[in-house]
Design a protein around this motif. Structure first.
Motif, PDB file in Angstrom:
ATOM      1  N   SER A 277       0.796  -1.226   0.000  1.00  0.00           N
ATOM      2  CA  SER A 277       0.000   0.000   0.000  1.00  0.00           C
ATOM      3  C   SER A 277       0.833   1.284   0.000  1.00  0.00           C
ATOM      4  O   SER A 277       0.270   2.368  -0.057  1.00  0.00           O
ATOM      5  CB  SER A 277      -0.969   0.049   1.184  1.00  0.00           C
ATOM      6  OG  SER A 277      -1.953  -0.941   1.056  1.00  0.00           O
ATOM      7  N   LYS A 278       2.173   1.195   0.064  1.00  0.00           N
ATOM      8  CA  LYS A 278       2.981   2.414   0.094  1.00  0.00           C
ATOM      9  C   LYS A 278       2.791   3.241  -1.173  1.00  0.00           C
ATOM     10  O   LYS A 278       2.517   4.442  -1.113  1.00  0.00           O
ATOM     11  CB  LYS A 278       4.455   2.042   0.262  1.00  0.00           C
ATOM     12  CG  LYS A 278       5.380   3.257   0.337  1.00  0.00           C
ATOM     13  CD  LYS A 278       6.826   2.820   0.563  1.00  0.00           C
ATOM     14  CE  LYS A 278       7.742   4.026   0.603  1.00  0.00           C
ATOM     15  NZ  LYS A 278       9.164   3.629   0.799  1.00  0.00           N
ATOM     16  N   ALA A 279       2.907   2.560  -2.333  1.00  0.00           N
ATOM     17  CA  ALA A 279       2.724   3.286  -3.587  1.00  0.00           C
ATOM     18  C   ALA A 279       1.275   3.721  -3.756  1.00  0.00           C
ATOM     19  O   ALA A 279       0.987   4.760  -4.348  1.00  0.00           O
ATOM     20  CB  ALA A 279       3.160   2.417  -4.770  1.00  0.00           C
ATOM     21  N   SER A 280       0.364   2.901  -3.218  1.00  0.00           N
ATOM     22  CA  SER A 280      -1.049   3.269  -3.258  1.00  0.00           C
ATOM     23  C   SER A 280      -1.265   4.585  -2.527  1.00  0.00           C
ATOM     24  O   SER A 280      -1.962   5.480  -3.013  1.00  0.00           O
ATOM     25  CB  SER A 280      -1.878   2.166  -2.599  1.00  0.00           C
ATOM     26  OG  SER A 280      -3.218   2.564  -2.430  1.00  0.00           O
ATOM     27  N   HIS A 281      -0.648   4.727  -1.374  1.00  0.00           N
ATOM     28  CA  HIS A 281      -0.795   5.954  -0.601  1.00  0.00           C
ATOM     29  C   HIS A 281      -0.158   7.131  -1.315  1.00  0.00           C
ATOM     30  O   HIS A 281      -0.671   8.249  -1.281  1.00  0.00           O
ATOM     31  CB  HIS A 281      -0.168   5.777   0.787  1.00  0.00           C
ATOM     32  CG  HIS A 281      -0.904   4.784   1.627  1.00  0.00           C
ATOM     33  ND1 HIS A 281      -0.353   4.223   2.763  1.00  0.00           N
ATOM     34  CD2 HIS A 281      -2.138   4.230   1.502  1.00  0.00           C
ATOM     35  CE1 HIS A 281      -1.219   3.387   3.306  1.00  0.00           C
ATOM     36  NE2 HIS A 281      -2.301   3.370   2.550  1.00  0.00           N
ATOM     37  N   GLN A 282       0.959   6.898  -1.995  1.00  0.00           N
ATOM     38  CA  GLN A 282       1.607   7.968  -2.750  1.00  0.00           C
ATOM     39  C   GLN A 282       0.696   8.483  -3.861  1.00  0.00           C
ATOM     40  O   GLN A 282       0.609   9.694  -4.098  1.00  0.00           O
ATOM     41  CB  GLN A 282       2.933   7.475  -3.336  1.00  0.00           C
ATOM     42  CG  GLN A 282       4.006   7.213  -2.288  1.00  0.00           C
ATOM     43  CD  GLN A 282       5.238   6.572  -2.889  1.00  0.00           C
ATOM     44  OE1 GLN A 282       5.258   6.163  -4.054  1.00  0.00           O
ATOM     45  NE2 GLN A 282       6.304   6.473  -2.096  1.00  0.00           N
ATOM     46  N   ARG A 283       0.010   7.547  -4.511  1.00  0.00           N
ATOM     47  CA  ARG A 283      -0.898   7.954  -5.584  1.00  0.00           C
ATOM     48  C   ARG A 283      -2.070   8.760  -5.017  1.00  0.00           C
ATOM     49  O   ARG A 283      -2.485   9.772  -5.586  1.00  0.00           O
ATOM     50  CB  ARG A 283      -1.409   6.707  -6.328  1.00  0.00           C
ATOM     51  CG  ARG A 283      -2.499   7.008  -7.357  1.00  0.00           C
ATOM     52  CD  ARG A 283      -1.963   7.842  -8.512  1.00  0.00           C
ATOM     53  NE  ARG A 283      -3.026   8.175  -9.442  1.00  0.00           N
ATOM     54  CZ  ARG A 283      -3.295   9.404  -9.857  1.00  0.00           C
ATOM     55  NH1 ARG A 283      -2.588  10.423  -9.427  1.00  0.00           N
ATOM     56  NH2 ARG A 283      -4.270   9.619 -10.706  1.00  0.00           N
ATOM     57  N   LEU A 284      -2.596   8.321  -3.876  1.00  0.00           N
ATOM     58  CA  LEU A 284      -3.679   9.069  -3.246  1.00  0.00           C
ATOM     59  C   LEU A 284      -3.208  10.454  -2.816  1.00  0.00           C
ATOM     60  O   LEU A 284      -3.932  11.445  -2.957  1.00  0.00           O
ATOM     61  CB  LEU A 284      -4.222   8.300  -2.041  1.00  0.00           C
ATOM     62  CG  LEU A 284      -5.199   7.168  -2.372  1.00  0.00           C
ATOM     63  CD1 LEU A 284      -5.500   6.351  -1.115  1.00  0.00           C
ATOM     64  CD2 LEU A 284      -6.480   7.700  -2.971  1.00  0.00           C
ATOM     65  N   ASP A 285      -1.995  10.526  -2.291  1.00  0.00           N
ATOM     66  CA  ASP A 285      -1.464  11.832  -1.901  1.00  0.00           C
ATOM     67  C   ASP A 285      -1.372  12.765  -3.101  1.00  0.00           C
ATOM     68  O   ASP A 285      -1.652  13.967  -2.997  1.00  0.00           O
ATOM     69  CB  ASP A 285      -0.074  11.665  -1.262  1.00  0.00           C
ATOM     70  CG  ASP A 285      -0.147  11.044   0.128  1.00  0.00           C
ATOM     71  OD1 ASP A 285      -1.232  11.102   0.746  1.00  0.00           O
ATOM     72  OD2 ASP A 285       0.876  10.492   0.581  1.00  0.00           O
ATOM     73  N   LYS A 286      -0.984  12.201  -4.255  1.00  0.00           N
ATOM     74  CA  LYS A 286      -0.910  13.012  -5.473  1.00  0.00           C
ATOM     75  C   LYS A 286      -2.300  13.511  -5.865  1.00  0.00           C
ATOM     76  O   LYS A 286      -2.478  14.679  -6.239  1.00  0.00           O
ATOM     77  CB  LYS A 286      -0.302  12.180  -6.607  1.00  0.00           C
ATOM     78  CG  LYS A 286      -0.273  12.887  -7.959  1.00  0.00           C
ATOM     79  CD  LYS A 286       0.583  14.141  -7.942  1.00  0.00           C
ATOM     80  CE  LYS A 286       0.645  14.768  -9.332  1.00  0.00           C
ATOM     81  NZ  LYS A 286       1.378  16.061  -9.313  1.00  0.00           N
ATOM     82  N   LEU A 287      -3.281  12.635  -5.750  1.00  0.00           N
ATOM     83  CA  LEU A 287      -4.651  13.044  -6.057  1.00  0.00           C
ATOM     84  C   LEU A 287      -5.108  14.151  -5.110  1.00  0.00           C
ATOM     85  O   LEU A 287      -5.814  15.084  -5.512  1.00  0.00           O
ATOM     86  CB  LEU A 287      -5.605  11.849  -5.961  1.00  0.00           C
ATOM     87  CG  LEU A 287      -5.617  10.879  -7.130  1.00  0.00           C
ATOM     88  CD1 LEU A 287      -6.474   9.668  -6.798  1.00  0.00           C
ATOM     89  CD2 LEU A 287      -6.126  11.539  -8.394  1.00  0.00           C
TER      90      LEU A 287
END
Length: 526
Positions: A277-287
């Motif tokens: 989920s680390k990259a998942s969280h990074q993508r959400l942060d970008k959104l």
């Protein structure tokens, strides 16, 4: 390694990125695209096949079948892709064929498939198709009582024995899209369990028609092997019941149902999702960075951040998070759609597609050492991931909050997204000269005059330059074979790669080819 500005960077069988360029085996796809446009024919889009991928797919099934010590026939479904070269490769690899029309059967016989192992399928087989099948000595599936009556009629007319299987509708739900679900009660396929006695009554008084097996076909894109076990158990019970009624020639157990292929495997990269989920969280942060810049109120933004924090710390579920966000964000907010798509997608990409060995084990565990010949029809997993659709990008555009990549590939070459809302991964095949403009979510659309003409929605891509190449993956099954000339578009070329060499295996249509069937009313001639 791939250039960081390029959208590729994954391994996909024999399609790999090297220094930002997509390769099919040892062939640079972009260089091939430009060479074709400049020399042989100005053809775009086109399908590009990897021969080694086809070989690997077939060998994985053969290896598993041999390891489980099963007498088998591996049947390729011609309807998935009936390119002549593909059929010849399948034959050379030892496959048999399942056909769904008289013309597919004619082609199979001309290619040289052993007639006695060809299965003639179909809910509504015409008399001339049955004549061809029985004359050739193919196995014919009985799909209904009227189908049985027609087979008897044709066998008597020809004075020739017919070998048949009863296609049973097992009422097993494979939990796939309803358009490709063929084993559930209420679909048009197969003889229902309560009607089998009617068909057996017709066969037991006809000496020319010999019942040699039972066939079930569950559907397509299956990712749960337990349904194969369940249907096999049901069929073996039927075997015993039918044999007890005096039918002693039962030999074939035909288990049809196409394993899915991981169409969505590269959604992992597009949506920056990983198991940790680390990259998942990074993508959400970008959104959320985009959300903060979208002009919503400070109160709205802080409320959204609170829900994000709870979601990331696993204090709330994805459904609760998504529901909260959709309540908070105004309808016009540009982040609503990618956020919703991102969270919905997480479940889909976690599911894995079973291997041939896993599937065959389920069947073997039920069959045991019974003297049965297993006919396996694994569907798209033999051909689907062997092919890409290569297109040219014509440009980019905006409409409201949506961004579009417009390419020359369309629903006429790739109907599945329009027909099933199916996912196909897409990537730029070369570095974009506009990569400095960042990455954005695009809908990838074609030029056909239909709102349903799209190849993919909400795809994270670098902004492509005009004329940039784009590949749509996993187009080997039900893409070329379902293609059309709608909008009077010409069907594209098909090319086979083998190592560092390639050859044309289907000429692109010409205007004259499409005009040949028509008659000129003024002159009365074609």
């Amino acid at each position: 390694m791939s250039d960081s500005n390029v959208d590729g960077g994954f391994e996909n069988g024999y399609f790999t990125f090297r220094d930002g360029y997509l390769y099919c085996e040892e062939v640079n796809v972009d260089a091939l695209r430009k060479s074709l446009a400049a020399s042989i024919f100005p053809s775009s889009p086109f399908y590009l096949y990897s021969k080694k991928q086809i070989q690997d797919n077939v060998e994985s099934y053969k290896k598993a079948l041999q390891e489980f010590n099963i007498d088998y026939s591996l049947n390729y479904a011609a309807k998935a892709n009936s390119n002549l070269s593909v059929l010849k490769i399948m034959k050379d690899l030892g496959c048999s064929l399942t056909t769904a029309s008289g013309m597919e059967l004619k082609l199979a016989l001309e290619v040289g498939f052993e007639a006695s192992m060809i299965v003639m399928n179909g809910t509504g087989k015409q008399l001339w198709e049955l004549e061809m099948a029985i004359t050739a000595g193919a196995l014919v599936n009985i799909d209904s009582d009227f189908d049985a009556e027609n087979i008897i009629e044709v066998a008597r007319k020809l004075g020739k024995d017919a070998k048949v299987l009863i296609r049973v509708n097992p009422d097993v739900d494979p939990r796939v899209h309803h358009y490709v679900n063929t084993g559930k009660e209420g679909t048009k396929f197969g003889v229902s369990l309560e009607d089998i006695s009617t068909v057996l009554g017709l066969l037991e008084i006809e000496p020319l028609v010999h019942l040699v097996g039972i066939h079930v076909h569950l559907g397509s894109t299956i990712d749960d092997t337990s349904v194969f076990r369940k249907s096999t158990e049901l069929v073996l019970t039927l075997f015993s019941n039918i044999e007890s009624k005096g039918f002693k020639s039962l030999k074939y157990l035909n288990i049809g149902g196409g394993l899915g292929i991981p169409y969505g495997k590269n959604m992992l990269r597009t949506h920056c999702y990983r198991n940790d989920s680390k990259a998942s969280h990074q993508r959400l942060d970008k959104l959320f960075e985009e959300l903060e810049a979208s002009g919503i109120t400070t109160e709205m933004f802080q409320s959204c951040k609170t829900h994000l924090s709870q979601y990331k710390s696993e204090k709330t579920s994805k459904q609760e998070f998504l529901s909260a966000m959709m309540r908070i964000l105004p309808t016009s907010c540009p982040v609503r759609n990618p956020l919703s798509h991102f969270v919905k997608t997480k479940d889909r990409i976690q599911s894995s597609v079973p291997s041939p060995a896993e599937t065959i084990k389920e069947i073997k565990d039920v069959i045991g050492d019974k003297p049965i010949k297993l006919m396996l029809e694994p569907g798209r997993s033999l051909i689907g991931n062997s092919t890409i659709l290569v297109t040219n990008i014509l440009g980019t555009k905006h409409s409201g909050n949506k961004r579009y990549v417009v390419c020359d590939g369309a629903m006429t070459e790739l109907l599945r997204p329009c027909l099933y809302e199916a996912y196909h991964h897409a990537e730029l095949i070369e570095p974009s000269t506009r990569a400095g403009e960042g990455k954005h979510l695009f809908d990838i659309v074609g030029p056909v005059c239909e709102s349903g003409d799209f190849l993919g929605k909400d795809r994270l891509l670098s902004v492509p330059h005009r004329g940039c190449g784009l590949a749509v993956f996993d187009t080997g099954a039900y893409c070329s074979s379902m293609g059309s000339n709608y909008n009077f578009r010409l069907k594209p070329a098909e090319i086979l790669v083998d190592g560092s060499s390639w050859k044309l295996i289907r000429q692109p249509d010409k205007y004259e080819d499409c005009m040949k069937p028509f008659y000129d009313l003024d002159n009365g001639v074609p």
